[in-house]
Design a protein around this motif. Structure first.
Motif, PDB file in Angstrom:
ATOM      1  N   GLY A   1      48.860  49.804  52.455  1.00 58.83           N
ATOM      2  CA  GLY A   1      48.496  51.208  52.407  1.00 58.83           C
ATOM      3  C   GLY A   1      47.302  51.503  51.516  1.00 58.83           C
ATOM      4  O   GLY A   1      46.787  52.633  51.539  1.00 58.83           O
ATOM      5  N   LYS A   2      46.854  50.529  50.745  1.00 57.99           N
ATOM      6  CA  LYS A   2      45.736  50.762  49.819  1.00 57.99           C
ATOM      7  C   LYS A   2      44.534  49.880  50.106  1.00 57.99           C
ATOM      8  O   LYS A   2      43.497  50.041  49.476  1.00 57.99           O
ATOM      9  N   GLY A   3      44.663  48.932  50.979  1.00 61.84           N
ATOM     10  CA  GLY A   3      43.520  48.088  51.305  1.00 61.84           C
ATOM     11  C   GLY A   3      43.345  46.945  50.331  1.00 61.84           C
ATOM     12  O   GLY A   3      44.193  46.673  49.486  1.00 61.84           O
ATOM     13  N   ARG A   4      42.189  46.280  50.444  1.00 64.15           N
ATOM     14  CA  ARG A   4      41.909  45.101  49.641  1.00 64.15           C
ATOM     15  C   ARG A   4      41.080  45.488  48.421  1.00 64.15           C
ATOM     16  O   ARG A   4      40.078  46.184  48.541  1.00 64.15           O
ATOM     17  N   GLU A   5      41.471  45.007  47.276  1.00 64.64           N
ATOM     18  CA  GLU A   5      40.801  45.345  46.016  1.00 64.64           C
ATOM     19  C   GLU A   5      40.310  44.080  45.332  1.00 64.64           C
ATOM     20  O   GLU A   5      41.059  43.109  45.206  1.00 64.64           O
ATOM     21  N   GLY A   6      39.074  44.109  44.901  1.00 67.25           N
ATOM     22  CA  GLY A   6      38.557  43.017  44.094  1.00 67.25           C
ATOM     23  C   GLY A   6      39.138  43.099  42.698  1.00 67.25           C
ATOM     24  O   GLY A   6      39.028  44.132  42.047  1.00 67.25           O
ATOM     25  N   VAL A   7      39.763  42.035  42.242  1.00 67.24           N
ATOM     26  CA  VAL A   7      40.446  42.023  40.957  1.00 67.24           C
ATOM     27  C   VAL A   7      39.559  41.407  39.877  1.00 67.24           C
ATOM     28  O   VAL A   7      39.377  41.985  38.812  1.00 67.24           O
ATOM     29  N   ALA A   8      39.045  40.217  40.153  1.00 66.61           N
ATOM     30  CA  ALA A   8      38.227  39.512  39.164  1.00 66.61           C
ATOM     31  C   ALA A   8      37.341  38.508  39.882  1.00 66.61           C
ATOM     32  O   ALA A   8      37.704  37.988  40.930  1.00 66.61           O
ATOM     33  N   ALA A   9      36.192  38.255  39.303  1.00 62.82           N
ATOM     34  CA  ALA A   9      35.263  37.282  39.868  1.00 62.82           C
ATOM     35  C   ALA A   9      34.590  36.526  38.738  1.00 62.82           C
ATOM     36  O   ALA A   9      34.515  37.014  37.604  1.00 62.82           O
ATOM     37  N   ILE A  10      34.100  35.344  39.065  1.00 59.29           N
ATOM     38  CA  ILE A  10      33.439  34.521  38.059  1.00 59.29           C
ATOM     39  C   ILE A  10      32.267  33.796  38.688  1.00 59.29           C
ATOM     40  O   ILE A  10      32.347  33.325  39.825  1.00 59.29           O
ATOM     41  N   SER A  11      31.196  33.754  37.929  1.00 57.98           N
ATOM     42  CA  SER A  11      30.040  32.963  38.309  1.00 57.98           C
ATOM     43  C   SER A  11      29.798  31.964  37.195  1.00 57.98           C
ATOM     44  O   SER A  11      29.312  32.332  36.123  1.00 57.98           O
ATOM     45  N   ALA A  12      30.177  30.724  37.432  1.00 58.36           N
ATOM     46  CA  ALA A  12      29.993  29.707  36.401  1.00 58.36           C
ATOM     47  C   ALA A  12      28.505  29.479  36.135  1.00 58.36           C
ATOM     48  O   ALA A  12      28.100  29.275  34.993  1.00 58.36           O
ATOM     49  N   ALA A  13      27.702  29.540  37.176  1.00 59.45           N
ATOM     50  CA  ALA A  13      26.268  29.310  37.001  1.00 59.45           C
ATOM     51  C   ALA A  13      25.647  30.364  36.107  1.00 59.45           C
ATOM     52  O   ALA A  13      24.772  30.067  35.289  1.00 59.45           O
ATOM     53  N   ALA A  14      26.079  31.610  36.261  1.00 61.30           N
ATOM     54  CA  ALA A  14      25.536  32.706  35.458  1.00 61.30           C
ATOM     55  C   ALA A  14      26.305  32.885  34.159  1.00 61.30           C
ATOM     56  O   ALA A  14      25.846  33.612  33.274  1.00 61.30           O
ATOM     57  N   GLY A  15      27.471  32.253  34.059  1.00 61.44           N
ATOM     58  CA  GLY A  15      28.289  32.423  32.863  1.00 61.44           C
ATOM     59  C   GLY A  15      28.826  33.823  32.716  1.00 61.44           C
ATOM     60  O   GLY A  15      28.897  34.351  31.601  1.00 61.44           O
ATOM     61  N   ARG A  16      29.198  34.446  33.848  1.00 62.36           N
ATOM     62  CA  ARG A  16      29.644  35.834  33.796  1.00 62.36           C
ATOM     63  C   ARG A  16      30.977  36.004  34.529  1.00 62.36           C
ATOM     64  O   ARG A  16      31.278  35.290  35.475  1.00 62.36           O
ATOM     65  N   THR A  17      31.730  36.962  34.057  1.00 63.44           N
ATOM     66  CA  THR A  17      32.966  37.350  34.718  1.00 63.44           C
ATOM     67  C   THR A  17      32.937  38.851  34.991  1.00 63.44           C
ATOM     68  O   THR A  17      32.213  39.597  34.322  1.00 63.44           O
ATOM     69  N   TYR A  18      33.701  39.255  35.981  1.00 65.24           N
ATOM     70  CA  TYR A  18      33.738  40.641  36.418  1.00 65.24           C
ATOM     71  C   TYR A  18      35.193  41.026  36.649  1.00 65.24           C
ATOM     72  O   TYR A  18      35.970  40.219  37.178  1.00 65.24           O
ATOM     73  N   TYR A  19      35.546  42.255  36.266  1.00 67.83           N
ATOM     74  CA  TYR A  19      36.918  42.701  36.409  1.00 67.83           C
ATOM     75  C   TYR A  19      36.972  44.120  36.953  1.00 67.83           C
ATOM     76  O   TYR A  19      36.145  44.967  36.613  1.00 67.83           O
ATOM     77  N   ALA A  20      37.996  44.377  37.739  1.00 65.91           N
ATOM     78  CA  ALA A  20      38.281  45.758  38.123  1.00 65.91           C
ATOM     79  C   ALA A  20      38.771  46.502  36.891  1.00 65.91           C
ATOM     80  O   ALA A  20      39.428  45.916  36.019  1.00 65.91           O
ATOM     81  N   ASP A  21      38.468  47.787  36.837  1.00 67.23           N
ATOM     82  CA  ASP A  21      38.885  48.587  35.677  1.00 67.23           C
ATOM     83  C   ASP A  21      40.395  48.543  35.492  1.00 67.23           C
ATOM     84  O   ASP A  21      40.894  48.577  34.364  1.00 67.23           O
ATOM     85  N   SER A  22      41.115  48.442  36.574  1.00 59.95           N
ATOM     86  CA  SER A  22      42.579  48.487  36.512  1.00 59.95           C
ATOM     87  C   SER A  22      43.194  47.255  35.847  1.00 59.95           C
ATOM     88  O   SER A  22      44.367  47.282  35.468  1.00 59.95           O
ATOM     89  N   VAL A  23      42.407  46.179  35.695  1.00 60.92           N
ATOM     90  CA  VAL A  23      42.972  44.958  35.113  1.00 60.92           C
ATOM     91  C   VAL A  23      42.253  44.515  33.843  1.00 60.92           C
ATOM     92  O   VAL A  23      42.670  43.525  33.217  1.00 60.92           O
ATOM     93  N   LYS A  24      41.200  45.206  33.472  1.00 56.44           N
ATOM     94  CA  LYS A  24      40.457  44.819  32.271  1.00 56.44           C
ATOM     95  C   LYS A  24      41.361  44.803  31.053  1.00 56.44           C
ATOM     96  O   LYS A  24      42.156  45.714  30.842  1.00 56.44           O
ATOM     97  N   GLY A  25      41.228  43.742  30.272  1.00 62.71           N
ATOM     98  CA  GLY A  25      42.034  43.601  29.076  1.00 62.71           C
ATOM     99  C   GLY A  25      43.392  42.962  29.327  1.00 62.71           C
ATOM    100  O   GLY A  25      44.086  42.597  28.380  1.00 62.71           O
ATOM    101  N   ARG A  26      43.769  42.836  30.603  1.00 65.80           N
ATOM    102  CA  ARG A  26      45.072  42.241  30.932  1.00 65.80           C
ATOM    103  C   ARG A  26      44.927  40.941  31.715  1.00 65.80           C
ATOM    104  O   ARG A  26      45.737  40.031  31.547  1.00 65.80           O
ATOM    105  N   PHE A  27      43.920  40.856  32.567  1.00 65.52           N
ATOM    106  CA  PHE A  27      43.711  39.673  33.399  1.00 65.52           C
ATOM    107  C   PHE A  27      42.494  38.904  32.897  1.00 65.52           C
ATOM    108  O   PHE A  27      41.522  39.496  32.422  1.00 65.52           O
TER     109      PHE A  27
END
Length: 126
Positions: free
Chosen positions: A42-68
């Protein structure tokens, strides 16, 4: 043939933790984006977290920041999603994905990811 195999899902009570695993075989793991998405009915697909090892960066959805926390072990071709302080709203089928042409702006969008693993169910009870 390249495959992503996800595991680690399960049932926990609110406040608990789970660690998801995604193993990528025969894939240029360290040079590309890896991500976790979740599908909530009922809510669709949500991006939770992503990582780029080459760039050394991580990305998080606001709903999981600080927890995941997303991380990867290139030697083991494995991406992890450590999930702490789980909430009932985190209940979903979780999928790992890999992308060769993902940009930073698209890190949490499913569109550019061309390889998907099977889902692993996470259920959080209150």
């Amino acid at each position: 043939q390249v495959k992503l195999v996800a595991s680690g899902g399960g049932s926990v009570q609110a406040g608990g933790s789970l660690r998801l695993y995604c193993v990528a075989s025969d894939y240029p793991f360290s040079r590309n984006y890896m991500a976790w998405f979740r599908l909530i009915p009922g809510k669709g697909r949500e991006g939770v977290a992503a990582i780029s090892a080459a760039a050394g960066r991580t990305y998080y959805a606001d709903s999981v920041k600080g927890r995941f926390t997303i991380s990867q072990d290139n030697a083991k071709n494995t991406v992890y999603l450590q999930m702490n302080s789980l909430k009932p709203d985190d209940t979903a089928m979780y999928y790992c994905a890999a992308g060769l042409t993902v940009t930073a702006a698209q890190a949490l969008s499913p569109t550019p990811y061309n390889l998907w693993g099977q889902g692993t169910q996470v259920t959080v009870s209150s």
